[in-house]
Design a protein around this motif. Structure first.
Motif, PDB file in Angstrom:
ATOM      1  N   LEU A 146      -5.597   3.277   0.418  1.00  9.11           N
ATOM      2  CA  LEU A 146      -7.027   3.591   0.392  1.00  9.11           C
ATOM      3  C   LEU A 146      -7.542   3.937  -0.997  1.00  9.11           C
ATOM      4  N   LEU A 147      -6.652   4.407  -1.870  1.00  8.57           N
ATOM      5  CA  LEU A 147      -7.054   4.687  -3.259  1.00  8.57           C
ATOM      6  C   LEU A 147      -6.583   3.598  -4.210  1.00  8.57           C
ATOM      7  N   PHE A 148      -5.948   2.550  -3.669  1.00 13.22           N
ATOM      8  CA  PHE A 148      -5.473   1.406  -4.457  1.00 13.22           C
ATOM      9  C   PHE A 148      -4.624   1.857  -5.648  1.00 13.22           C
ATOM     10  N   TRP A 149      -3.720   2.804  -5.339  1.00 10.39           N
ATOM     11  CA  TRP A 149      -2.987   3.535  -6.371  1.00 10.39           C
ATOM     12  C   TRP A 149      -2.109   2.647  -7.249  1.00 10.39           C
ATOM     13  N   ASN A 150      -1.661   1.525  -6.693  1.00  6.29           N
ATOM     14  CA  ASN A 150      -0.748   0.679  -7.453  1.00  6.29           C
ATOM     15  C   ASN A 150      -1.409  -0.595  -7.962  1.00  6.29           C
ATOM     16  N   TYR A 151      -2.727  -0.612  -7.999  1.00 10.01           N
ATOM     17  CA  TYR A 151      -3.453  -1.765  -8.515  1.00 10.01           C
ATOM     18  C   TYR A 151      -3.757  -1.560  -9.997  1.00 10.01           C
ATOM     19  N   ASN A 152      -3.826  -2.671 -10.722  1.00  9.68           N
ATOM     20  CA  ASN A 152      -3.959  -2.592 -12.189  1.00  9.68           C
ATOM     21  C   ASN A 152      -5.193  -1.819 -12.629  1.00  9.68           C
ATOM     22  N   PHE A 153      -6.311  -1.979 -11.923  1.00  3.22           N
ATOM     23  CA  PHE A 153      -7.537  -1.302 -12.364  1.00  3.22           C
ATOM     24  C   PHE A 153      -7.425   0.216 -12.234  1.00  3.22           C
ATOM     25  N   VAL A 154      -6.561   0.686 -11.314  1.00  2.00           N
ATOM     26  CA  VAL A 154      -6.324   2.125 -11.177  1.00  2.00           C
ATOM     27  C   VAL A 154      -5.259   2.581 -12.172  1.00  2.00           C
ATOM     28  N   LYS A 155      -4.227   1.750 -12.360  1.00  2.00           N
ATOM     29  CA  LYS A 155      -3.148   2.121 -13.273  1.00  2.00           C
ATOM     30  C   LYS A 155      -3.618   2.237 -14.717  1.00  2.00           C
ATOM     31  N   LYS A 156      -4.699   1.566 -15.052  1.00  2.00           N
ATOM     32  CA  LYS A 156      -5.264   1.722 -16.397  1.00  2.00           C
ATOM     33  C   LYS A 156      -5.629   3.174 -16.663  1.00  2.00           C
ATOM     34  N   GLU A 256      14.460   5.486  10.094  1.00  2.00           N
ATOM     35  CA  GLU A 256      13.937   6.605  10.874  1.00  2.00           C
ATOM     36  C   GLU A 256      13.238   7.641   9.994  1.00  2.00           C
ATOM     37  N   LEU A 257      12.302   7.145   9.178  1.00  2.00           N
ATOM     38  CA  LEU A 257      11.614   8.029   8.235  1.00  2.00           C
ATOM     39  C   LEU A 257      10.592   8.920   8.931  1.00  2.00           C
ATOM     40  N   PHE A 258       9.932   8.389   9.963  1.00  2.00           N
ATOM     41  CA  PHE A 258       8.972   9.186  10.733  1.00  2.00           C
ATOM     42  C   PHE A 258       8.621   8.424  12.004  1.00  2.00           C
ATOM     43  N   GLY A 259       7.790   9.044  12.849  1.00  2.00           N
ATOM     44  CA  GLY A 259       7.502   8.514  14.174  1.00  2.00           C
ATOM     45  C   GLY A 259       6.423   7.452  14.221  1.00  2.00           C
ATOM     46  N   SER A 260       6.174   6.958  15.421  1.00  2.00           N
ATOM     47  CA  SER A 260       5.269   5.834  15.646  1.00  2.00           C
ATOM     48  C   SER A 260       3.811   6.165  15.342  1.00  2.00           C
ATOM     49  N   SER A 261       3.398   7.426  15.541  1.00  2.00           N
ATOM     50  CA  SER A 261       1.999   7.778  15.293  1.00  2.00           C
ATOM     51  C   SER A 261       1.651   7.680  13.816  1.00  2.00           C
ATOM     52  N   LYS A 262       2.540   8.172  12.952  1.00  2.00           N
ATOM     53  CA  LYS A 262       2.315   8.063  11.507  1.00  2.00           C
ATOM     54  C   LYS A 262       2.383   6.613  11.051  1.00  2.00           C
ATOM     55  N   LEU A 263       3.296   5.870  11.652  1.00  2.25           N
ATOM     56  CA  LEU A 263       3.418   4.456  11.295  1.00  2.25           C
ATOM     57  C   LEU A 263       2.144   3.703  11.666  1.00  2.25           C
ATOM     58  N   PHE A 264       1.563   4.027  12.819  1.00  4.10           N
ATOM     59  CA  PHE A 264       0.310   3.394  13.226  1.00  4.10           C
ATOM     60  C   PHE A 264      -0.795   3.667  12.203  1.00  4.10           C
ATOM     61  N   LEU A 265      -0.881   4.905  11.739  1.00 10.87           N
ATOM     62  CA  LEU A 265      -1.910   5.265  10.755  1.00 10.87           C
ATOM     63  C   LEU A 265      -1.687   4.538   9.435  1.00 10.87           C
ATOM     64  N   ILE A 266      -0.435   4.393   9.049  1.00 16.57           N
ATOM     65  CA  ILE A 266      -0.117   3.657   7.819  1.00 16.57           C
ATOM     66  C   ILE A 266      -0.531   2.195   7.957  1.00 16.57           C
ATOM     67  N   LYS A 267      -0.239   1.605   9.108  1.00 17.32           N
ATOM     68  CA  LYS A 267      -0.631   0.216   9.346  1.00 17.32           C
ATOM     69  C   LYS A 267      -2.150   0.069   9.284  1.00 17.32           C
ATOM     70  N   LEU A 268      -2.863   1.068   9.786  1.00 18.78           N
ATOM     71  CA  LEU A 268      -4.323   1.030   9.774  1.00 18.78           C
ATOM     72  C   LEU A 268      -4.848   1.078   8.340  1.00 18.78           C
TER      73      LEU A 268
END
Length: 288
Positions: A146-156, A256-268
């Motif tokens: 959501l913050l595009f943290w790894n995109y070039n325009f942010v990394k600048k 097994e880093l975390f559960g399905s609810s957090k994974l769903f939010l990440i996918k979203l």
């Protein structure tokens, strides 16, 4: 036994792979090392192997796969056929003629807790591309998506005032450049061959981490990664972006880093990110 085994996976990238090979052989810091370069060809259709043979490169061993085995399995094949104490995994689109391998090998040889060592990864315009990454988490992935943290325009902005730190720990490093003991690579059975491409580097570093073998960066030296030259990023479709991320979710579930609810939010959050990226590319193509 050789000191170093460089492993490069080639798939229809004979010119940039050749540039990578030449950059290794031009590197002056390798003068005191006995090394080999293993090129694993994934059944290229551009006459890559014939081209490499005609070039008659020094220190090169060619391996031909009868099918495209993917990035991870091809690296594993290279490792099996290697004779080096240390493995140096390189993307075909990297240039390492200015990399200080003497510094890197000296660093890893003195610290047994280092599972993977990398360097400062630069774009071809000398801007910073990566300095390691954090393991998947809801907080980290929300920032990435959501913050595009790894995109070039942010990394600048992120790296605008960056000052070298020397050797430091990170969660995982890009598979475009990894140095590790062959014994450590073997201890976790190399890359997960269920992953054809993308996220195999996260998984490898996670499994090493569980063995108390950690990922480090040494930013007093660098490589160039010509990001995107070994793959087509033009006219990317939403379906392609979503499919590319499936292996990342597989790594999260497998470890097994975390559960399905957090994974769903990440996918979203990633779906939102992908929609913005595709829309942005379409808009850019229209105004151009």
């Amino acid at each position: 036994m050789k000191d170093l085994s460089f492993i490069i996976v080639n798939y229809n990238t004979k010119i940039i792979t050749s540039d990578c090979i030449e950059s290794i052989n031009k590197n002056k810091t390798l003068a005191n090392f006995n090394y080999e370069i293993i090129v694993v060809d994934n059944n290229s259709s551009d006459s890559s192997l014939e081209y490499f043979q005609k070039q008659n490169f020094d220190n090169v061993k060619l391996i031909k796969n009868e099918a495209n085995k993917g990035f991870g399995q091809a690296n594993n094949i290279g490792a099996i056929n290697s004779d080096g104490k240390y493995l140096v995994l390189l993307n075909s689109d990297t240039i390492v003629d200015q990399t200080n391998f003497a510094l890197l090998i000296n660093t890893i040889s003195k610290n047994m807790s280092i599972g993977v060592l990398s360097a400062k990864i630069l774009n071809d315009n000398d801007t910073i591309q990566s300095l390691g990454f954090n393991f998947p988490s809801l907080r980290n992935d929300t920032k990435l998506n959501l913050l595009f943290w790894n995109y070039n325009f942010v990394k600048k902005f992120r790296y605008k005032k960056y000052k070298d730190r020397g050797v430091f720990k990170t969660d995982w490093v890009s598979g475009c450049f990894m140095i590790m003991r062959k014994s450590d690579y073997q201890s976790v059975n190399g890359f997960d061959e269920n992953i054809f491409m993308y996220a195999e580097d996260v998984d490898l570093c996670l499994r090493l981490f569980k063995n108390k073998k950690y990922s480090y960066i040494h930013d007093h030296t660098f490589i160039y990664h010509l990001h995107g030259k070994s793959g087509d990023k033009k006219n990317i479709k939403l379906s392609q972006l979503l499919k590319r991320k499936e292996n990342y979710y597989y790594v999260i579930k497998k470890n097994e880093l975390f559960g399905s609810s957090k994974l769903f939010l990440i996918k979203l959050t990633y779906l939102i990110n992908s929609l913005v990226v595709v829309a942005g590319k379409k808009f850019k193509s229209k105004i151009n």
